[in-house]
Design a protein around this motif. Structure first.
Motif, mmCIF file in Angstrom:
data_model
loop_
_atom_site.group_PDB
_atom_site.id
_atom_site.type_symbol
_atom_site.label_atom_id
_atom_site.label_comp_id
_atom_site.label_asym_id
_atom_site.label_seq_id
_atom_site.Cartn_x
_atom_site.Cartn_y
_atom_site.Cartn_z
ATOM 1 N N THR A 225 0.867 -1.168 0.000
ATOM 2 C CA THR A 225 0.000 0.000 0.000
ATOM 3 C C THR A 225 0.907 1.223 0.000
ATOM 4 N N SER B 246 -5.617 -1.656 -6.768
ATOM 5 C CA SER B 246 -6.820 -1.085 -6.163
ATOM 6 C C SER B 246 -6.471 0.321 -5.699
ATOM 7 N N SER C 106 -8.012 3.637 -3.508
ATOM 8 C CA SER C 106 -9.030 4.240 -2.648
ATOM 9 C C SER C 106 -8.696 5.720 -2.532
ATOM 10 N N ASP C 107 -9.620 6.527 -2.953
ATOM 11 C CA ASP C 107 -9.401 7.967 -2.991
ATOM 12 C C ASP C 107 -9.980 8.627 -1.749
ATOM 13 N N ALA C 108 -9.231 9.538 -1.161
ATOM 14 C CA ALA C 108 -9.705 10.363 -0.047
ATOM 15 C C ALA C 108 -9.453 11.820 -0.418
ATOM 16 N N ALA D 165 -4.466 9.429 -1.714
ATOM 17 C CA ALA D 165 -5.009 8.205 -2.288
ATOM 18 C C ALA D 165 -4.191 7.044 -1.742
ATOM 19 N N ARG E 80 -3.112 0.201 -3.603
ATOM 20 C CA ARG E 80 -2.739 -1.146 -3.164
ATOM 21 C C ARG E 80 -2.455 -1.989 -4.400
ATOM 22 N N GLN F 19 -10.824 -6.558 2.443
ATOM 23 C CA GLN F 19 -10.504 -6.000 1.122
ATOM 24 C C GLN F 19 -10.569 -7.143 0.111
ATOM 25 N N TYR G 118 -9.971 -7.566 -4.418
ATOM 26 C CA TYR G 118 -9.909 -7.023 -5.771
ATOM 27 C C TYR G 118 -9.353 -8.076 -6.718
#
Length: 167
Positions: free
Chosen positions: A26, A54, A56-58, A62, A65, A118, A120
């Protein structure tokens, strides 16, 4: 002669190429254009390919992974680049034939009271079949459960590049 020479002790660790869990990295990136490209370019010309991804946006950052075809060398590349990384173990599982293969995987893990945190898909297709990477609370128990239920576990060795393998 130094101490330990010719002692016959193998200095291989459990984390060798045959360890059954997949290592996920990550990476924390600034949430701005081009950051993912910069990470992906670090593997250019190394012979290492990204096998799963994978994002994940914040608001501020970001979380990217991914799994690579050579986890040991991949970690070295990321560490040398100065990126903040976290390494975790995932279970790789080949999806069985049938109309709802993911349902079968989830059911097997639920029956063992294992929570999926998680999941994916793999971009590559080890053995020419679709597969997923799954993070669970107890990796070893999840692998044992899936094997007992007849699933095929994907190992790090399955992600290595093999010119004779299709997929």
């Amino acid at each position: 002669m130094s101490i330990g020479d010719d002692a016959g002790t193998a200095f291989q660790t459990m984390r060798g190429r045959d360890f059954p869990a997949l290592r996920q990295f990550t990476v924390f990136l600034e949430n701005r254009v081009g950051q993912l490209l910069e990470v992906v370019k670090r593997f250019e010309g190394t012979g290492i390919r990204i096998c799963a991804l994978s994002i994940s946006d914040a608001a501020e950052c970001a979380f990217v992974r991914f799994l690579v075809s050579d986890a040991d060398r991949g970690r070295e590349i990321l560490e040398r680049s100065g990126l903040a990384i976290i390494e975790t173990d995932l279970v790789g599982v080949e999806l069985p034939a049938g109309p709802q293969p993911l349902l079968r995987v989830c059911t097997a893990l639920l029956q063992a009271e294992l929570n999926i945190t998680q999941a994916y898909p793999l971009i590559v297709r080890p053995n020419g079949k679709p597969a997923v990477a799954i993070m669970v609370e107890n990796t070893e128990f999840a692998m044992q459960t899936l094997i007992e239920k007849g699933f095929t576990i994907i190992t790090e060795g399955d992600l290595e590049d093999d010119p004779t393998r299709e997929g």
